[in-house]
Design a protein around this motif. Structure first.
Motif, mmCIF file in Angstrom:
data_model
loop_
_atom_site.group_PDB
_atom_site.id
_atom_site.type_symbol
_atom_site.label_atom_id
_atom_site.label_comp_id
_atom_site.label_asym_id
_atom_site.label_seq_id
_atom_site.Cartn_x
_atom_site.Cartn_y
_atom_site.Cartn_z
ATOM 1 N N ASN A 1 45.667 3.269 14.736
ATOM 2 C CA ASN A 1 44.634 2.358 15.220
ATOM 3 C C ASN A 1 43.937 1.756 13.995
ATOM 4 O O ASN A 1 43.188 2.437 13.309
ATOM 5 C CB ASN A 1 43.639 3.142 16.091
ATOM 6 N N LYS A 2 44.202 0.477 13.742
ATOM 7 C CA LYS A 2 43.684 -0.149 12.517
ATOM 8 C C LYS A 2 42.160 -0.187 12.510
ATOM 9 O O LYS A 2 41.531 0.002 11.459
ATOM 10 C CB LYS A 2 44.234 -1.556 12.345
ATOM 11 N N GLU A 3 41.548 -0.408 13.664
ATOM 12 C CA GLU A 3 40.093 -0.464 13.702
ATOM 13 C C GLU A 3 39.491 0.866 13.271
ATOM 14 O O GLU A 3 38.573 0.914 12.446
ATOM 15 C CB GLU A 3 39.587 -0.832 15.097
ATOM 16 N N ARG A 4 40.019 1.945 13.808
ATOM 17 C CA ARG A 4 39.489 3.256 13.443
ATOM 18 C C ARG A 4 39.811 3.601 11.992
ATOM 19 O O ARG A 4 39.008 4.232 11.300
ATOM 20 C CB ARG A 4 40.021 4.330 14.399
ATOM 21 N N PRO B 1 30.758 -1.109 16.565
ATOM 22 C CA PRO B 1 31.330 -0.119 17.483
ATOM 23 C C PRO B 1 30.345 0.945 17.914
ATOM 24 O O PRO B 1 30.506 1.554 18.963
ATOM 25 C CB PRO B 1 32.478 0.490 16.655
ATOM 26 N N THR C 1 49.298 1.502 8.995
ATOM 27 C CA THR C 1 49.145 1.178 10.422
ATOM 28 C C THR C 1 50.507 0.962 11.071
ATOM 29 O O THR C 1 50.781 1.471 12.170
ATOM 30 C CB THR C 1 48.275 -0.081 10.603
ATOM 31 N N LEU D 1 37.189 1.824 9.986
ATOM 32 C CA LEU D 1 35.863 2.434 10.161
ATOM 33 C C LEU D 1 35.772 3.772 9.440
ATOM 34 O O LEU D 1 34.769 4.067 8.780
ATOM 35 C CB LEU D 1 35.556 2.605 11.655
ATOM 36 N N TYR E 1 37.063 -4.992 7.749
ATOM 37 C CA TYR E 1 36.708 -4.817 9.160
ATOM 38 C C TYR E 1 36.186 -6.126 9.744
ATOM 39 O O TYR E 1 36.573 -6.531 10.853
ATOM 40 C CB TYR E 1 35.662 -3.711 9.317
ATOM 41 N N GLN F 1 30.598 -7.492 15.356
ATOM 42 C CA GLN F 1 31.001 -6.348 16.189
ATOM 43 C C GLN F 1 30.474 -5.048 15.608
ATOM 44 O O GLN F 1 30.646 -4.761 14.428
ATOM 45 C CB GLN F 1 32.527 -6.288 16.293
ATOM 46 N N GLU G 1 39.045 -8.555 10.327
ATOM 47 C CA GLU G 1 39.954 -8.202 11.417
ATOM 48 C C GLU G 1 39.284 -8.240 12.788
ATOM 49 O O GLU G 1 39.894 -8.629 13.775
ATOM 50 C CB GLU G 1 40.522 -6.794 11.183
ATOM 51 N N PHE G 2 38.014 -7.808 12.845
ATOM 52 C CA PHE G 2 37.399 -7.567 14.161
ATOM 53 C C PHE G 2 36.103 -8.330 14.412
ATOM 54 O O PHE G 2 35.474 -8.136 15.446
ATOM 55 C CB PHE G 2 37.164 -6.059 14.344
#
Length: 311
Positions: free
Chosen positions: A256-259, A308, A250, A262, A298, A306, A301-302
């Motif tokens: 993009n860490k979220e993507r 998406p 990252t 995922l 995930y 959540q 972190e998020f």
């Protein structure tokens, strides 16, 4: 010829009667290479599903011969090698489309990144090599996109309504929703390696490395890193290693860490499904562990709640 036993099994497993016929004809293809390119073939490397061996050209150059079963996978590799030329990829010297043959430069000393024991050092090297590879997707290309991986998982769901091996239907459904969401929200598409991991990064000089064996794919850079994060994991602290790899990639590649997480989750579900042997039920335990690790990373972190796919 006395082929490596694992090589024979893989050829039959993946290609059936077509593979058996190809294997029977392989000695003629080896002789064909020697005559066409005026070279002398040496003993092959450890083989998987392609015949790969070092050779010496008449002018003294050392090269590597790769003989594949002709078809879409071979054509994808040829295109990827051409598109990645001069971007840290092994050089394609010549090829024969009809017979599935590649003549490649020989990399020396040629040991893989798996030999580097320090996890952070290995991941840093991989990040630098990936940075060299980053190339916008070509406008016209025969290469598949990550949508094809999504469709593959969809077929697995349709074919296995109660799940596969240790993976239940709910996990497969969730992975498929995330695959679809990610593919539908890609903003920038790139040319991808398609199988980027430790064993496809070879030493090519003092502190120099070169990437080999591209499958050729179109998608996001984040997707292309998942196979690396799943490879060469320790028995203990796999969570810590994947987290650290995620942080390094990252930061070094501005991702993009979220993507990334995922993609990690949904691809790891697919990779685990691919690893299941329907005859004896065996599977890749490291991949299965990776599913939970990406899920936990995930959530850490998020946020646990959540989702998406509901946006």
């Amino acid at each position: 010829m006395d082929w490596q036993e694992n090589f024979k099994k893989n050829i039959h497993l993946y290609f059936g009667e077509v593979g058996d016929a190809w294997l029977e004809n392989l000695p003629k293809l080896i002789k064909y290479c020697e005559v066409k390119w005026s070279l002398a073939m040496n003993e092959p490397y450890s083989l998987s599903i392609n015949y790969v061996a070092p050779a010496e050209m008449e002018d003294g150059r050392d090269v590597v011969i790769k003989i594949c079963i002709p078809g879409n996978d071979f054509l994808d590799e040829v295109e990827a090698l051409k598109l990645f030329r001069d971007k840290g990829m092994v050089k394609l010297i010549d090829y024969d489309i009809n017979n599935g043959i590649l003549i490649l430069e020989k990399l020396l000393p040629g040991f893989t990144l798996a030999k580097v024991e320090d996890q952070d050092e290995a991941c840093g090297i991989a990040a630098r090599e990936m940075k060299k590879l980053i190339t916008p997707a070509p406008k016209d290309s025969r290469l598949p996109t990550t949508k094809a991986r999504e469709q593959n998982l969809r077929k697995q769901v349709d074919d296995h309504p109660y799940g596969v091996g240790q993976i239940d239907r709910a996990t497969m459904d969730r992975a498929l929703r995330i695959f679809t969401y990610l593919n539908d929200t890609i903003e920038h598409k790139y040319l991808l390696h398609g199988d980027f991991h430790h064993y496809n990064i070879l030493s090519s000089g003092v502190e120099e490395w070169t990437v080999i064996d591209p499958k050729g794919l179109i998608g996001e850079i984040e997707y292309d890193l998942i196979q690396f994060m799943l490879n060469k994991l320790p028995e203990e602290d796999a969570y810590k290693v994947i987290k650290r790899r995620c942080d390094i990639f990252t930061e070094e590649l501005n991702l993009n860490k979220e993507r990334l997480l995922l993609w990690g989750y949904c691809h790891t579900v697919l990779a685990t499904v691919w690893s299941v042997d329907m005859k004896d039920g065996s599977y890749n335990k490291s991949f299965l562990k990776g599913i939970r690790i990406f899920e936990n990373l995930y959530e850490s972190e998020f946020g646990k709640k959540q989702d998406p796919t509901s946006r």
